[in-house]
Design an enzyme around this catalytic site. Structure first.
Site, PDB file in Angstrom:
ATOM      1  N   GLY A  60      33.992  47.503  35.987  1.00  0.00           N
ATOM      2  CA  GLY A  60      35.274  47.707  36.671  1.00  0.00           C
ATOM      3  C   GLY A  60      35.208  48.864  37.664  1.00  0.00           C
ATOM      4  N   GLY A 167      32.516  38.387  44.056  1.00  0.00           N
ATOM      5  CA  GLY A 167      33.461  37.696  44.942  1.00  0.00           C
ATOM      6  C   GLY A 167      33.694  36.270  44.463  1.00  0.00           C
ATOM      7  N   ALA A 168      33.512  36.038  43.148  1.00  0.00           N
ATOM      8  CA  ALA A 168      33.621  34.669  42.610  1.00  0.00           C
ATOM      9  C   ALA A 168      34.564  34.627  41.413  1.00  0.00           C
ATOM     10  CB  ALA A 168      32.229  34.171  42.218  1.00  0.00           C
ATOM     11  N   TYR A 171      38.323  36.280  40.403  1.00  0.00           N
ATOM     12  CA  TYR A 171      38.653  37.709  40.408  1.00  0.00           C
ATOM     13  C   TYR A 171      39.158  38.096  41.805  1.00  0.00           C
ATOM     14  CZ  TYR A 171      36.699  37.519  35.817  1.00  0.00           C
ATOM     15  OH  TYR A 171      36.504  37.176  34.494  1.00  0.00           O
TER      16      TYR A 171
END
Ligand SMILES: Cc1cc2nc3c(=O)[nH]c(=O)nc-3n(C[C@H](O)[C@H](O)[C@H](O)COP(=O)(O)O)c2cc1C
Length: 403
Positions: A60, A167-168, A171
């Site tokens: 994160g 980037g998948a 999210y």
């Protein structure tokens, strides 16, 4: 010699083979998201097992992007750098290479986890998490971009060999890319160029913070279930835009979002694992269980694309026609011969695997030494369901044939 075991480069990093461990949330960090000794031992298994590169489970970048899954690794504060450094140093000592996946979960989490409102391009909730996010302001978009850059900088300081921007999978960044979740009418939504804008900004900010030689990868979706979601044509164009930023060293291709169910990790619908998971929360009777098994599960299965080996490869072949960056393809890669063929056919440059390596961390060596021709993972998906509440492991009971 098998093409799988020929060296290849990602940016300035030379990998000894074409096999990569795909990011898989481990749930092995402590309550604050600090990497632990167990995490090191888990990764060490891949190094000893012959993997060319480890991509960690998602970390994160800031509290508002924290996962609802069990014990997410965090990289949101300088205070965490020494713990990451300790992990990375030990991985390097045993001869491994390791890239940190950095992520903001966007609307695929709960505010009870993040302590902050959920963030998304538009105020539309995800069909799985079902909590309404807030439409991000310009300032919040800027903060997230900076958050990725700072996280990448910390990863570099800790010694990671690179970062992979998530980037998948539904999210935050992928919700901007997808028309299904991005309904904005400003410069961050609408045309493909506008939807890509935040990803381009993140790539540029990350590159600026880590310098030219550091390896920056990105994971993108080739497909989402919704008819207005991502498809392989859009993914190819987005990949081309990624290449044009000159800020990225490789693209990993995957598919699916949380509300798509088990599209990204195709295989079995893990009925028993879900029942076990729900047991503490609801008092279901044997009749309910019977109905679920007889009616609900077949219905859900019907709506899922079936498992086929390398189910993202058709899309990655399209991407490869438009992009000269190295391509990593994940999803259903199981047999050695198949992996060799798709690399030889230039459909992909690298193969990454998640579930097979949870079961057999030494699969690369087994392939190399001719001990095994195919992964013994049956894609039962119990590991996926368990990642909500437990640390990573293989739950399939049938013994391994080869080890
Ligand atoms: C337990 C588990 C955790 C996962 N966590 C992540 C993650 O943190 N980041 C990510 O990009 N993908 C994650 N994935 C998805 C995998 O990287 C991969 O895309 C998917 O499992 C399909 O590949 P496979 O057939 O090799 O398992 C996870 C998969 C599993 C099974």
């Amino acid at each position: 010699m098998s093409i799988l075991f020929t060296p290849a480069k990602i940016g300035t990093m030379e990998l000894s083979n074409r096999l990569i461990r795909a990011a898989s949330h481990e749930g092995l960090s402590d309550w604050r998201g600090r990497p632990t000794d167990e995490q090191f031992l888990f990764y060490k298994g891949f190094v000893k097992g012959g993997i060319g590169l480890i991509i960690t489970g998602y970390a994160g970048i800031m509290q508002s992007g924290k996962s609802a899954l069990f014990h997410m690794t965090m990289i949101d504060s300088d205070e965490l750098i020494p713990d990451h450094k300790r992990l990375v140093d030990r991985i390097h000592q045993v001869g491994g290479k390791i890239v940190l996946q950095i992520a903001h979960c966007g609307r695929q989490t709960w505010s009870s986890e993040t302590g902050k409102p959920l963030l998304a391009p538009s105020a539309i909730s995800c069909g799985f998490y079902r909590e309404k996010p807030k439409e991000m302001s310009e300032e919040e978009i800027h903060n997230v971009t900076e958050g990725f850059a700072m996280a990448a900088c910390r990863a570099k300081e800790a010694g990671y060999d690179g970062v992979e921007i998530h980037g998948a999978h539904g999210y935050l960044l992928s919700t901007f890319l997808s028309l299904h979740s991005n309904k904005r009418a400003d410069k961050w939504g609408g045309s493909l160029e506008n939807r890509f804008r935040i990803v381009g900004e993140v790539l540029k900010a990350v590159r600026k913070s880590v310098g030219m030689d550091y390896r920056v990868l990105i994971k993108l979706n080739t497909y989402e279930k919704a008819s207005d979601g991502m498809n392989s044509e859009e993914c190819a164009l987005i990949s081309k835009m990624v290449g044009q930023t000159d800020c990225c060293d490789a693209i990993e291709l995957s598919c699916g979002t949380s509300e798509d169910g088990f599209v990204m990790a195709r295989g079995e619908f893990p009925t028993d694992a879900i029942f076990n998971y729900l047991r503490p929360y609801c008092n279901y009777s044997s009749e309910v269980k019977f109905c679920m098994k007889t009616f609900v599960v077949p219905f859900v299965k019907l709506k899922q694309p079936p498992f086929s080996e390398g189910y993202n490869l058709e899309a990655s072949a399209k991407v490869k026609q438009l992009v000269s960056l190295p391509i990593i393809t994940v999803g259903g890669m199981r047999s050695k011969r198949f992996m060799e063929e798709v690399i030889e056919a230039k459909k992909t440059d690298f193969v990454s695997m998640a579930r097979p390596l949870i079961r057999e961390p030494n699969l690369p060596n087994k392939f190399r030494d001719g001990i095994s021709e195919s992964a013994s993972c049956v894609s039962c998906n119990q590991c996926v369901v368990a990642s909500d509440t437990r640390s990573i492991r293989c739950y399939y009971k049938k013994p391994k044939v080869d080890s």
